[in-house]
Design a protein around this motif. Sequence first.
Motif, PDB file in Angstrom:
ATOM      1  N   ILE A 229       0.828  -1.212   0.000  1.00 57.44           N
ATOM      2  CA  ILE A 229       0.000   0.000   0.000  1.00 57.44           C
ATOM      3  C   ILE A 229       0.863   1.264   0.000  1.00 57.44           C
ATOM      4  CG2 ILE A 229      -1.903  -1.125   1.222  1.00 57.44           C
ATOM      5  CD1 ILE A 229      -0.995   0.366   3.760  1.00 57.44           C
TER       6      ILE A 229
ATOM      7  N   LEU B 140       1.586   5.939  -2.021  1.00 57.41           N
ATOM      8  CA  LEU B 140       1.526   7.006  -1.027  1.00 57.41           C
ATOM      9  C   LEU B 140       2.837   7.778  -0.895  1.00 57.41           C
ATOM     10  CD1 LEU B 140      -0.292   5.068   1.864  1.00 57.41           C
ATOM     11  CD2 LEU B 140      -1.323   6.322  -0.041  1.00 57.41           C
TER      12      LEU B 140
ATOM     13  N   SER C 233       1.634  -0.137  12.238  1.00 53.07           N
ATOM     14  CA  SER C 233       0.783   0.419  11.183  1.00 53.07           C
ATOM     15  C   SER C 233       0.191   1.760  11.596  1.00 53.07           C
ATOM     16  CB  SER C 233      -0.345  -0.568  10.856  1.00 53.07           C
ATOM     17  OG  SER C 233       0.163  -1.762  10.299  1.00 53.07           O
TER      18      SER C 233
ATOM     19  N   GLY D  31      -4.808  -4.115  -2.510  1.00 54.46           N
ATOM     20  CA  GLY D  31      -4.394  -3.049  -1.609  1.00 54.46           C
ATOM     21  C   GLY D  31      -3.643  -1.935  -2.327  1.00 54.46           C
ATOM     22  N   THR D  32      -2.794  -2.302  -3.279  1.00 54.87           N
ATOM     23  CA  THR D  32      -2.050  -1.296  -4.045  1.00 54.87           C
ATOM     24  C   THR D  32      -3.007  -0.390  -4.800  1.00 54.87           C
ATOM     25  OG1 THR D  32      -0.196  -2.832  -4.307  1.00 54.87           O
ATOM     26  CG2 THR D  32      -0.273  -0.940  -5.796  1.00 54.87           C
TER      27      THR D  32
ATOM     28  N   SER E  47      -5.117   1.728  -2.318  1.00 58.70           N
ATOM     29  CA  SER E  47      -4.302   2.786  -1.731  1.00 58.70           C
ATOM     30  C   SER E  47      -4.197   3.978  -2.678  1.00 58.70           C
ATOM     31  CB  SER E  47      -2.906   2.249  -1.406  1.00 58.70           C
ATOM     32  OG  SER E  47      -2.062   3.267  -0.943  1.00 58.70           O
TER      33      SER E  47
ATOM     34  N   ILE F 291      -5.975   7.731  -1.644  1.00 57.45           N
ATOM     35  CA  ILE F 291      -5.144   8.910  -1.419  1.00 57.45           C
ATOM     36  C   ILE F 291      -5.603  10.091  -2.275  1.00 57.45           C
ATOM     37  CG2 ILE F 291      -3.406   8.420  -3.177  1.00 57.45           C
ATOM     38  CD1 ILE F 291      -2.843   9.829   0.382  1.00 57.45           C
TER      39      ILE F 291
ATOM     40  N   THR G  73      -6.095   7.465   4.915  1.00 53.39           N
ATOM     41  CA  THR G  73      -5.838   6.313   4.048  1.00 53.39           C
ATOM     42  C   THR G  73      -5.131   5.207   4.821  1.00 53.39           C
ATOM     43  OG1 THR G  73      -5.668   7.724   2.079  1.00 53.39           O
ATOM     44  CG2 THR G  73      -4.664   5.544   1.948  1.00 53.39           C
ATOM     45  N   LEU G  74      -4.078   5.565   5.569  1.00 55.54           N
ATOM     46  CA  LEU G  74      -3.343   4.568   6.352  1.00 55.54           C
ATOM     47  C   LEU G  74      -4.220   3.964   7.445  1.00 55.54           C
ATOM     48  CD1 LEU G  74       0.136   6.320   6.737  1.00 55.54           C
ATOM     49  CD2 LEU G  74      -0.349   4.221   5.475  1.00 55.54           C
TER      50      LEU G  74
ATOM     51  N   LEU H   5      -6.745   1.361   5.757  1.00 56.41           N
ATOM     52  CA  LEU H   5      -6.104   0.153   5.255  1.00 56.41           C
ATOM     53  C   LEU H   5      -5.481  -0.676   6.375  1.00 56.41           C
ATOM     54  CD1 LEU H   5      -4.463   1.632   2.018  1.00 56.41           C
ATOM     55  CD2 LEU H   5      -6.493   0.184   2.185  1.00 56.41           C
ATOM     56  N   SER H   6      -5.124  -0.038   7.480  1.00 56.85           N
ATOM     57  CA  SER H   6      -4.537  -0.768   8.613  1.00 56.85           C
ATOM     58  C   SER H   6      -5.578  -1.569   9.394  1.00 56.85           C
ATOM     59  CB  SER H   6      -3.832   0.208   9.558  1.00 56.85           C
ATOM     60  OG  SER H   6      -2.754   0.851   8.901  1.00 56.85           O
TER      61      SER H   6
END
Length: 391
Positions: free
Chosen positions: A30, A34, A91, A150-151, A154, A158, A166-167, A170-171
């Motif tokens: 991810i 970013l 994370s 996830g890529t 992400s 963003i 965003t973090l 996804l965490s």
Amino acid sequence: MNSSTPKISKNYFLFSMMLIAANLRLPITIMPPLLNSIEKNLNIPGSMAGLITSIPLIAFAIFSPIIVKVSKNRGNEVTIFIFFLLLIFGSYLRIIPAVWALFLGTALVGVGIDSGNVLLPAVIKDRMPNDIPKGTALYTMSMLLIAAIGTALSGFLITKMSLNSTLSILSLVGVIALVFWIPNILSNRKDKDAKEKEVPKYRSVWGQSIGWLITLYFGLQSTVYYSILTWLPKVLSGHGVSTVFSSNLLTILQLAGLPLSFIVPMLAPKKIGMGTLTTFVFLGYVVAPLAFLVNTTSAAYLVILTIFVGIAQGIAFNTAIFFFTNKTTNPYQTAEVSGMAQSAGYLLAAFGPVAFGLLQQSSIILIVLAVLATALTLTGIIINKSKLIRE
């Protein structure tokens, strides 16, 4: 497991195991979309931001043997739980807008991920001794599929919200995995529990040639894979291929390897299976990189080559996992060879792409990669013909 140990259903174990596996690449994959936001928010150079992808690989190399030792005392399931707490903490530490938090958090994420990398093959062998191919297939499929998703997610998030948001979102995948993993702790088995069942003592894999061959195989496949991911866009840009198309090719490369999560565990044990798989590794990792030397922007040509590379990486990675479970005699030995292979393997993967950067010329990089891939192919053949790691 002891008769008094609570039993978790096979289906629940598979579901919770897949959630853990889903986090074994996701926190790393991810990050590339970013990087621009991270550089701007923290005012750091691109070279420093690039360390975000190298730090977890170095953590894998350092902590794999340590995790094996912890698991012998605490049990595989409890060890995964403990280290996943570090993953979650790391994370969310990365949300703090500070350079120290970013890199410390990334290091903790790498340590947490490594517990699953090393121990899940052993847990699968322990929980599903008669259905290892299915467990292995679901493990690798979950890891690779969620990493690819996830890529993309992400990159989308963003553009819609802040870096911190965003973090944070996804965490959550790590938190969910940890919650569902908790019931497995009830079936945790320590080394002393194994002794009660008279599991035979085994000699350390560090002193056996087959252990080193498996380590070499894992290291070579990691080095070739991460080097291709790092340098293929540069090679293609030299041929006039756009950055966007190169990025799309890398996505195709990762997706092409997904079906192999099921194909390799089912085909590898068969008489002609490993020979067929080895042929495709040779075509995808030896022939295809050399074919990228052709100066062309033909979309069809490049897509076909990329698919072959993707198939090769899917086979090579899943074959390495196959060797962990099928060349060992018990779960503790599986964990040890997994830790050994991933320690040295990810160390090569971390420094391989950097070393290739010193070569400068893309043609030389691809030729050296083809040579390493040839060594990978030959090592796989030798391992397949070798006997089990001795007890």
